[in-house]
Design a protein around this motif. Structure first.
Motif, PDB file in Angstrom:
ATOM      1  N   SER A   1       0.832  -1.201   0.000  1.00 49.94           N
ATOM      2  CA  SER A   1       0.000   0.000   0.000  1.00 49.94           C
ATOM      3  C   SER A   1       0.866   1.251   0.000  1.00 49.94           C
ATOM      4  O   SER A   1       1.839   1.344   0.753  1.00 49.94           O
ATOM      5  N   GLY A   2       0.518   2.190  -0.868  1.00 48.33           N
ATOM      6  CA  GLY A   2       1.255   3.451  -0.946  1.00 48.33           C
ATOM      7  C   GLY A   2       2.474   3.411  -1.849  1.00 48.33           C
ATOM      8  O   GLY A   2       3.179   4.409  -1.995  1.00 48.33           O
TER       9      GLY A   2
ATOM     10  N   LYS B   1       1.253   2.191  -7.117  1.00 45.87           N
ATOM     11  CA  LYS B   1       0.681   1.352  -8.177  1.00 45.87           C
ATOM     12  C   LYS B   1      -0.501   2.032  -8.873  1.00 45.87           C
ATOM     13  O   LYS B   1      -0.560   2.090 -10.096  1.00 45.87           O
ATOM     14  N   SER B   2      -1.458   2.503  -8.068  1.00 45.20           N
ATOM     15  CA  SER B   2      -2.653   3.115  -8.669  1.00 45.20           C
ATOM     16  C   SER B   2      -2.269   4.374  -9.440  1.00 45.20           C
ATOM     17  O   SER B   2      -2.780   4.614 -10.536  1.00 45.20           O
ATOM     18  N   THR B   3      -1.384   5.162  -8.866  1.00 43.70           N
ATOM     19  CA  THR B   3      -0.963   6.382  -9.557  1.00 43.70           C
ATOM     20  C   THR B   3      -0.326   6.028 -10.894  1.00 43.70           C
ATOM     21  O   THR B   3      -0.607   6.661 -11.912  1.00 43.70           O
TER      22      THR B   3
HETATM   23  N1  LIG Z   1      -4.439  12.746  -5.242  1.00 42.16           N
HETATM   24  C1  LIG Z   1      -3.423  12.602  -4.383  1.00 42.16           C
HETATM   25  N2  LIG Z   1      -2.963  13.643  -3.653  1.00 42.16           N
HETATM   26  C2  LIG Z   1      -1.927  13.505  -2.810  1.00 42.16           C
HETATM   27  N3  LIG Z   1      -1.251  12.360  -2.623  1.00 42.16           N
HETATM   28  C3  LIG Z   1      -1.657  11.287  -3.309  1.00 42.16           C
HETATM   29  C4  LIG Z   1      -2.766  11.342  -4.222  1.00 42.16           C
HETATM   30  N4  LIG Z   1      -2.924  10.109  -4.773  1.00 42.16           N
HETATM   31  C5  LIG Z   1      -1.984   9.341  -4.219  1.00 42.16           C
HETATM   32  N5  LIG Z   1      -1.218  10.031  -3.351  1.00 42.16           N
HETATM   33  C6  LIG Z   1      -0.075   9.503  -2.584  1.00 42.16           C
HETATM   34  O1  LIG Z   1       0.810   8.871  -3.483  1.00 42.16           O
HETATM   35  C7  LIG Z   1       1.364   7.696  -2.912  1.00 42.16           C
HETATM   36  C8  LIG Z   1       1.051   6.500  -3.795  1.00 42.16           C
HETATM   37  O2  LIG Z   1      -0.354   6.267  -3.766  1.00 42.16           O
HETATM   38  P1  LIG Z   1      -1.054   5.121  -4.643  1.00 42.16           P
HETATM   39  O3  LIG Z   1      -2.505   5.259  -4.407  1.00 42.16           O
HETATM   40  O4  LIG Z   1      -0.556   5.223  -6.026  1.00 42.16           O
HETATM   41  O5  LIG Z   1      -0.478   3.820  -3.962  1.00 42.16           O
HETATM   42  P2  LIG Z   1      -0.924   2.289  -4.182  1.00 42.16           P
HETATM   43  O6  LIG Z   1       0.327   1.511  -4.410  1.00 42.16           O
HETATM   44  O7  LIG Z   1      -1.994   2.211  -5.208  1.00 42.16           O
HETATM   45  O8  LIG Z   1      -1.506   1.919  -2.747  1.00 42.16           O
HETATM   46  P3  LIG Z   1      -2.755   0.935  -2.356  1.00 42.16           P
HETATM   47  O9  LIG Z   1      -2.212  -0.468  -2.453  1.00 42.16           O
HETATM   48  O10 LIG Z   1      -3.071   1.318  -0.950  1.00 42.16           O
HETATM   49  O11 LIG Z   1      -3.871   1.201  -3.316  1.00 42.16           O
HETATM   50  C9  LIG Z   1       0.786   7.593  -1.506  1.00 42.16           C
HETATM   51  O12 LIG Z   1       1.703   8.152  -0.601  1.00 42.16           O
HETATM   52  C10 LIG Z   1      -0.470   8.423  -1.600  1.00 42.16           C
HETATM   53  O13 LIG Z   1      -0.813   8.961  -0.346  1.00 42.16           O
END
Ligand SMILES: Nc1ncnc2c1ncn2[C@@H]1O[C@H](COP(=O)(O)OP(=O)(O)OP(=O)(O)O)[C@@H](O)[C@H]1O
Ligand SMILES: [Mg+2]
Length: 358
Positions: free
Chosen positions: A43-44, A47-49
């Motif tokens: 998490s974090g 990946k989603s970004t």
């Molecule tokens: N719109 C936003 N504004 C500010 N910070 C963001 C935003 N979207 C994501 N982040 C930050 O960017 C980082 C990566 O987030 P992301 O959602 O891409 O992670 P992830 O790997 O998809 O996590 P998860 O497994 O929990 O879905 C995190 O620290 C998150 O808090």
């Protein structure tokens, strides 16, 4: 295979100054047309970004991103809308309209795109048939199981015949059996429709079942990238070893190691097993050649396709010098993890003495 997605030194930063978050930090990778590509990380990790950059739900801060020939990192919001229409996406929470019927949910993107009713209805029937929900056309999402909801999500994502499907934790809300069904459907989407799929997950089993290649993300960076077999059979980073451990449980925990050290004489070592080095047979031969005894005390082996990998933990006994020579030989073809802290730093000698005492 030709590429369909290319990241070149891509950064995505949220906010600025000392509180800036580097969600995607200098990522370079390409995804081939027609492949199922996995993105795994905790998490974090970003990946989603990373995948939201692909369909323009997030804009690139710096670097270059090309999707199906379009340089999305250089497009404005209006042009991005065009790119988005060619990319389907499914989500962990399904994101269906609860008060619309299944058919209306699937028809929604077609309605937005201005398709006429007759053509829309024909397409919806075809899609529901493909995902196995022809009999649920008139049902509403609250009446469906999680797996059925995700099938609706998949049908809707496929409505406009996208070239790319992004699946963000698409099975994380489902039980293991339903997960298998949905993943099997996604494999059909790939195999029968030729759609490139990017699968985001924090479950190694999903990657193992679906993907040809995988990127492991940590702190916005891609820390490992390669075929699923290569990345998981020779993990170079702790984060990757932990993912392998969650699926395979091949490596003993600290607690188990201490118990094993108490119950088995000798030197404990964990040796990697990979197909490409034929290491399980070579392992046994090497020990025999050096006159070292190896009792197997822990381990796990699984396979990707028909290629085995995993690790075995052995308690080695024999002459100290012979054990050292055997370990040096093993290191020439596989990974060897020793635990000097368990035996006071003189493992071989201890093993030798204990044998002489008997
Ligand atoms: N719109 C936003 N504004 C500010 N910070 C963001 C935003 N979207 C994501 N982040 C930050 O960017 C980082 C990566 O987030 P992301 O959602 O891409 O992670 P992830 O790997 O998809 O996590 P998860 O497994 O929990 O879905 C995190 O620290 C998150 O808090
Ligand atoms: Mg996420």
């Amino acid at each position: 295979m030709s590429e369909i997605i290319r990241f070149e030194g891509v950064h995505k930063t949220f906010g600025d100054g000392p509180r800036a978050v580097h969600a995607v930090d200098d990522v370079t990778l390409t995804i081939d047309k027609g492949e199922i590509f996995g993105v795994i990380g905790y998490s974090g990790a970003g990946k989603s970004t990373l995948v939201r950059l692909i369909n323009g739900l997030e804009s690139v801060t710096s670097g270059r991103l090309v999707v199906d020939g379009a340089e999305v990192s250089a497009l404005g919001e209006k042009q991005l809308r065009g790119v988005r229409a060619d990319i389907g996406m499914i989500f962990q929470q399904f994101n269906l309209f609860p008060s619309k019927t299944v058919a209306e949910n699937v028809a929604y993107p077609l309605r937005v795109a201005g398709w006429e009713k007759a053509r829309r209805d024909a397409r919806v029937a075809e899609l529901l048939d493909f995902v196995g929900l022809a009999d649920k056309a008139g049902a509403r999402p609250p009446q469906l199981s999680g797996g059925q909801k995700q099938r609706v999500g998949i049908a809707r994502a496929l409505a406009r015949q996208p070239k790319i499907l992004l699946a963000d934790e698409a099975t994380s809300a489902l039980d293991p059996e339903t997960t298998r069904d949905v993943l099997a459907l996604l494999r059909r989407v790939n195999a029968e429709l030729g759609i490139t799929i990017v699968v985001i997950t924090h479950e190694m089993d999903v990657v193992k079942y679906m993907c040809e290649r995988v990127a492991v993300m940590e702190d916005g960076k891609v820390v490992e990238l390669g075929t699923v077999y290569d990345v998981f059979s020779r993990p170079r980073r702790e984060v990757t070893r932990r993912f392998v451990g969650t699926s395979l449980r091949d490596r003993p925990s600290r607690e188990v190691l201490e118990r094993l050290a108490g119950t088995h004489p000798g030197t404990l070592v964990t040796v990697g097993i990979q197909e490409d080095t034929g290491s399980s047979a070579r392992l046994m031969n090497s020990l025999a050649e050096h006159g070292v005894q190896g009792a197997i005390v822990y381990g796990g082996i699984t396979e990707i396709g028909v290629r085995p990998f995993g690790s075995l933990t052995l308690a080695l006994t024999g002459d100290g010098g012979a054990i050292r020579a055997a370990l040096a030989d093993l290191r020439s073809f596989t990974t060897v993890q020793e635990y000097p802290e368990l035996t006071g730093g003189a493992p071989a000698a201890t093993a030798h003495e204990s044998k002489e005492q008997r």
